[in-house]
Design a protein around this motif. Structure first.
Motif, PDB file in Angstrom:
ATOM      1  N   VAL A 118     -13.671  -4.509  -2.346  1.00  0.00           N
ATOM      2  CA  VAL A 118     -12.369  -5.151  -2.140  1.00  0.00           C
ATOM      3  C   VAL A 118     -11.967  -5.905  -3.406  1.00  0.00           C
ATOM      4  O   VAL A 118     -12.765  -6.636  -4.009  1.00  0.00           O
ATOM      5  CB  VAL A 118     -12.426  -6.098  -0.935  1.00  0.00           C
ATOM      6  CG1 VAL A 118     -11.122  -6.868  -0.787  1.00  0.00           C
ATOM      7  CG2 VAL A 118     -12.731  -5.317   0.338  1.00  0.00           C
ATOM      8  N   ASN A 119     -10.715  -5.721  -3.834  1.00  0.00           N
ATOM      9  CA  ASN A 119     -10.164  -6.409  -5.008  1.00  0.00           C
ATOM     10  C   ASN A 119      -9.697  -7.788  -4.553  1.00  0.00           C
ATOM     11  O   ASN A 119      -8.596  -7.953  -4.005  1.00  0.00           O
ATOM     12  CB  ASN A 119      -9.000  -5.588  -5.573  1.00  0.00           C
ATOM     13  CG  ASN A 119      -8.516  -6.123  -6.908  1.00  0.00           C
ATOM     14  OD1 ASN A 119      -8.642  -7.313  -7.200  1.00  0.00           O
ATOM     15  ND2 ASN A 119      -7.931  -5.228  -7.704  1.00  0.00           N
ATOM     16  N   ARG A 120     -10.535  -8.802  -4.799  1.00  0.00           N
ATOM     17  CA  ARG A 120     -10.257 -10.142  -4.292  1.00  0.00           C
ATOM     18  C   ARG A 120      -8.998 -10.739  -4.914  1.00  0.00           C
ATOM     19  O   ARG A 120      -8.212 -11.399  -4.236  1.00  0.00           O
ATOM     20  CB  ARG A 120     -11.456 -11.062  -4.564  1.00  0.00           C
ATOM     21  CG  ARG A 120     -12.731 -10.622  -3.857  1.00  0.00           C
ATOM     22  CD  ARG A 120     -12.525 -10.642  -2.348  1.00  0.00           C
ATOM     23  NE  ARG A 120     -13.723 -10.184  -1.629  1.00  0.00           N
ATOM     24  CZ  ARG A 120     -13.761 -10.023  -0.325  1.00  0.00           C
ATOM     25  NH1 ARG A 120     -12.668 -10.233   0.395  1.00  0.00           N
ATOM     26  NH2 ARG A 120     -14.855  -9.597   0.249  1.00  0.00           N
ATOM     27  N   CYS A 126       0.848  -1.203   0.000  1.00  0.00           N
ATOM     28  CA  CYS A 126       0.000   0.000   0.000  1.00  0.00           C
ATOM     29  C   CYS A 126       0.879   1.248   0.000  1.00  0.00           C
ATOM     30  O   CYS A 126       1.836   1.345   0.778  1.00  0.00           O
ATOM     31  CB  CYS A 126      -0.909   0.003   1.232  1.00  0.00           C
ATOM     32  SG  CYS A 126      -1.882   1.518   1.430  1.00  0.00           S
ATOM     33  N   CYS A 137      -4.950  -0.046   0.830  1.00  0.00           N
ATOM     34  CA  CYS A 137      -5.746  -0.732   1.850  1.00  0.00           C
ATOM     35  C   CYS A 137      -7.081   0.002   1.979  1.00  0.00           C
ATOM     36  O   CYS A 137      -7.143   1.228   1.859  1.00  0.00           O
ATOM     37  CB  CYS A 137      -5.022  -0.729   3.199  1.00  0.00           C
ATOM     38  SG  CYS A 137      -3.439  -1.587   3.212  1.00  0.00           S
ATOM     39  N   ARG A 138      -8.117  -0.727   2.243  1.00  0.00           N
ATOM     40  CA  ARG A 138      -9.438  -0.114   2.372  1.00  0.00           C
ATOM     41  C   ARG A 138      -9.444   0.939   3.487  1.00  0.00           C
ATOM     42  O   ARG A 138      -9.953   2.049   3.320  1.00  0.00           O
ATOM     43  CB  ARG A 138     -10.485  -1.202   2.655  1.00  0.00           C
ATOM     44  CG  ARG A 138     -11.909  -0.668   2.798  1.00  0.00           C
ATOM     45  CD  ARG A 138     -12.884  -1.799   3.082  1.00  0.00           C
ATOM     46  NE  ARG A 138     -14.228  -1.264   3.245  1.00  0.00           N
ATOM     47  CZ  ARG A 138     -15.086  -1.026   2.252  1.00  0.00           C
ATOM     48  NH1 ARG A 138     -14.710  -1.273   1.002  1.00  0.00           N
ATOM     49  NH2 ARG A 138     -16.286  -0.542   2.485  1.00  0.00           N
ATOM     50  N   ALA A 186      -6.079  -9.296  -3.315  1.00  0.00           N
ATOM     51  CA  ALA A 186      -5.950  -9.813  -1.957  1.00  0.00           C
ATOM     52  C   ALA A 186      -5.299 -11.188  -1.962  1.00  0.00           C
ATOM     53  O   ALA A 186      -4.436 -11.494  -1.122  1.00  0.00           O
ATOM     54  CB  ALA A 186      -7.326  -9.863  -1.284  1.00  0.00           C
ATOM     55  N   SER A 230      -3.978   1.094  -6.153  1.00  0.00           N
ATOM     56  CA  SER A 230      -4.646   0.311  -5.116  1.00  0.00           C
ATOM     57  C   SER A 230      -4.112   0.703  -3.735  1.00  0.00           C
ATOM     58  O   SER A 230      -2.935   1.060  -3.591  1.00  0.00           O
ATOM     59  CB  SER A 230      -4.430  -1.183  -5.356  1.00  0.00           C
ATOM     60  OG  SER A 230      -4.942  -1.562  -6.632  1.00  0.00           O
ATOM     61  N   SER A 264      -4.137  -4.806   3.035  1.00  0.00           N
ATOM     62  CA  SER A 264      -5.141  -5.404   3.902  1.00  0.00           C
ATOM     63  C   SER A 264      -6.497  -4.987   3.345  1.00  0.00           C
ATOM     64  O   SER A 264      -6.836  -3.804   3.344  1.00  0.00           O
ATOM     65  CB  SER A 264      -4.970  -4.904   5.344  1.00  0.00           C
ATOM     66  OG  SER A 264      -6.005  -5.401   6.159  1.00  0.00           O
ATOM     67  N   ASP A 265      -7.257  -5.964   2.819  1.00  0.00           N
ATOM     68  CA  ASP A 265      -8.514  -5.674   2.114  1.00  0.00           C
ATOM     69  C   ASP A 265      -8.272  -4.624   1.029  1.00  0.00           C
ATOM     70  O   ASP A 265      -8.806  -3.499   1.083  1.00  0.00           O
ATOM     71  CB  ASP A 265      -9.588  -5.169   3.089  1.00  0.00           C
ATOM     72  CG  ASP A 265     -10.007  -6.233   4.073  1.00  0.00           C
ATOM     73  OD1 ASP A 265      -9.917  -7.427   3.721  1.00  0.00           O
ATOM     74  OD2 ASP A 265     -10.409  -5.873   5.193  1.00  0.00           O
ATOM     75  N   PRO A 266      -7.454  -4.948   0.023  1.00  0.00           N
ATOM     76  CA  PRO A 266      -7.101  -3.945  -0.992  1.00  0.00           C
ATOM     77  C   PRO A 266      -8.295  -3.527  -1.844  1.00  0.00           C
ATOM     78  O   PRO A 266      -9.178  -4.338  -2.144  1.00  0.00           O
ATOM     79  CB  PRO A 266      -6.043  -4.652  -1.836  1.00  0.00           C
ATOM     80  CG  PRO A 266      -6.349  -6.106  -1.675  1.00  0.00           C
ATOM     81  CD  PRO A 266      -6.863  -6.275  -0.272  1.00  0.00           C
ATOM     82  N   VAL A 267      -8.319  -2.231  -2.215  1.00  0.00           N
ATOM     83  CA  VAL A 267      -9.335  -1.694  -3.122  1.00  0.00           C
ATOM     84  C   VAL A 267      -8.607  -0.940  -4.231  1.00  0.00           C
ATOM     85  O   VAL A 267      -7.541  -0.355  -4.012  1.00  0.00           O
ATOM     86  CB  VAL A 267     -10.309  -0.754  -2.393  1.00  0.00           C
ATOM     87  CG1 VAL A 267     -11.154  -1.526  -1.399  1.00  0.00           C
ATOM     88  CG2 VAL A 267      -9.567   0.365  -1.681  1.00  0.00           C
TER      89      VAL A 267
END
Length: 467
Positions: A69-71, A17, A37-38, A74, A35, A25-28
């Protein structure tokens, strides 16, 4: 091995990040392709106060909705973490104990350091809790992740507190502004009422003077006519005419003598108190017939000063100066004169050292306010100046305000919070010293002290004592 580490570093860069510089952590992923972390993106957008721009390239996404969230990213992050652990494990195998030149296989929980097997058998670590590196590292990472989560929550709390503080500051500024506006409006209304009272009293005084003038003019006509009457007619009316003349002439004192009115100005003394100064009297400057107290806060006339009531300009004035001299700024002090029927206060400028025992009489360099008692009345007089007004009651406590730059010296009735008199537009060129004179005393009376009021003092019972 070096090539594997290089590839891993490239992968780490892709799964790190840009805000917290840690693994996602829970990337968006937002519209510009970057991208985060959320939590990091949420905090960044919240701190931006509405400017929903990319924390890295500052582009504003067209869609303002918060991304999901970008699975896939992740999952890639988890794979990267595992590879990092493997590479770290391989790298750790290359590390050796500097003492025994053995691989670091164990972690000492007590000393929080890596050791080899032989180190663990030494007396230094024999009683310590030891764990394999493979077990200790994940526990350590888990602790760090927990701490990171706690820190993230604290960051969110801090952001919330900042927003609340900003709102509170805005509300407080508004409340203060309203209070000052209210105070300003109140003072304007008080000023208007004071001007109206002055106008009414002026009109009443003018009416009284007009009536007095009319009676004088009528008396003049009657006296002139009486002078042309036959002797017998004159003598028949002379008793009544003389009585009326005496009555009209007796009105002069009441009509001509002005009375100093009290116009309280709310908050004046409170405002001046911020300029209060702690001053003392200089006993070396005192006239021989004056006695200065040991604490240098009061002065009293001795039996040697017994004169009739006179204006200060018509007699020698026995004085004592303050030890302090002022050459700039604003200064305010109060003096208790409740035990004196007659007194003089003011300032002396310029500062000139005078010989002990001499009376002061270069009146061009002083600005004074004095109280004189004539029969049962008290009169306030200034020198220089035109004030010569009767007061209903003696003033127990006088405030003196000096503003050096503007050249102002103003006297106040502290008890009534009202103005007595002010000197303005004085061209000070040298230091100014306060001046005090507890007299002239009245014949046959015991002189009281003139006392400097303490800086933190308020009106006390002494200010209400009768003379």
């Amino acid at each position: 091995m070096a090539a594997a580490v290089e590839r891993l570093q490239k992968l780490q860069k892709e799964i790190t990040c840009g805000v917290c510089q840690s693994y996602f952590s829970d990337p968006v992923t937002i519209g510009c392709g970057h991208s985060f972390c959320r939590t990091c993106l949420s905090l960044s957008w919240r701190a931006g106060a509405g400017a929903f721009s990319c924390p890295e390239c500052r582009q504003v996404p067209q869609v303002r909705e918060f991304p999901a969230v970008n699975r896939r990213l992740a999952q890639l992050t988890e794979v990267g973490k595992e590879l990092s652990c493997q590479v770290l494990h391989t790298t750790e195998q290359q590390h050796q104990c500097t003492t025994h030149e053995k691989g670091l296989k164990l972690f000492c929980e007590d000393d929080q350091t890596s050791v080899c097997v032989r180190c663990s058998q030494s007396p230094e670590h024999g009683a310590h809790m030891l764990s394999p590196i493979e077990e200790a590292a994940p526990r350590c990472r888990e602790k760090l992740q927990n701490i990171l989560a706690q820190v993230g929550k604290k960051v969110e709390e801090a952001e919330t507190l900042l927003v609340q503080e900003e709102r509170f500051a805005v509300d407080w500024h508004s409340m203060i502004t309203r209070e000052y506006c209210k105070l300003y409006q109140f003072l304007m209304e008080e000023e208007s009422r004071c001007h109206e009272r002055i106008r009414q009293e002026q009109n009443a005084r003018q009416d009284m003077i007009c009536q007095y003038r009319k009676r004088l003019q009528t008396l003049v006509v009657d006296l002139q006519e009486a002078g042309h009457q036959p002797n017998l007619d004159l003598l028949q009316d002379v008793k009544q005419l003389l009585g009326r003349s005496e009555s009209v002439l007796a009105l002069r004192a009441k009509t001509v003598t002005r009375e100093l009115r009290e116009y309280p100005i709310p908050g004046t003394i409170e405002m001046l108190n911020q300029f209060r100064v702690d001053i003392t009297m200089d006993p070396t400057s005192a006239s021989p017939i004056l006695t200065v107290s040991e604490d240098l806060k009061s002065v009293k006339a001795t039996e040697g000063w017994q004169v009739e009531n006179k204006h200060p300009a018509d007699s020698n004035l026995h004085i004592v100066l303050a030890e302090q001299a002022f050459s700039s700024g604003r200064h305010y002090w109060e003096v208790d004169v409740s035990q004196l029927p007659q007194w003089v206060l003011g300032i002396h400028s310029p500062y000139m050292k005078r010989k002990r025992g001499r009376n002061m009489n270069p009146w061009a360099i002083v600005f004074l306010l004095g109280c004189v008692k004539k029969e049962n009345d008290y009169y306030l007089q200034t020198f220089p100046g035109s004030l010569n007004h009767r007061v209903k009651d003696p003033i127990p406590r006088v405030g003196v305000y000096l503003e050096y730059t503007s050249g102002s010296v103003v006297f106040y009735n502290v008890l009534q919070c009202s103005l007595i008199y002010g000197f303005h537009a004085i061209s000070f060129t040298k230091p100014v010293k306060p001046i005090f004179s507890p007299g002239p005393p009245l014949l046959g009376t015991e002189a009281g002290p003139m006392t400097l009021c303490p800086v933190n003092s308020h009106l006390s019972a002494c200010c209400y004592s009768s003379l």
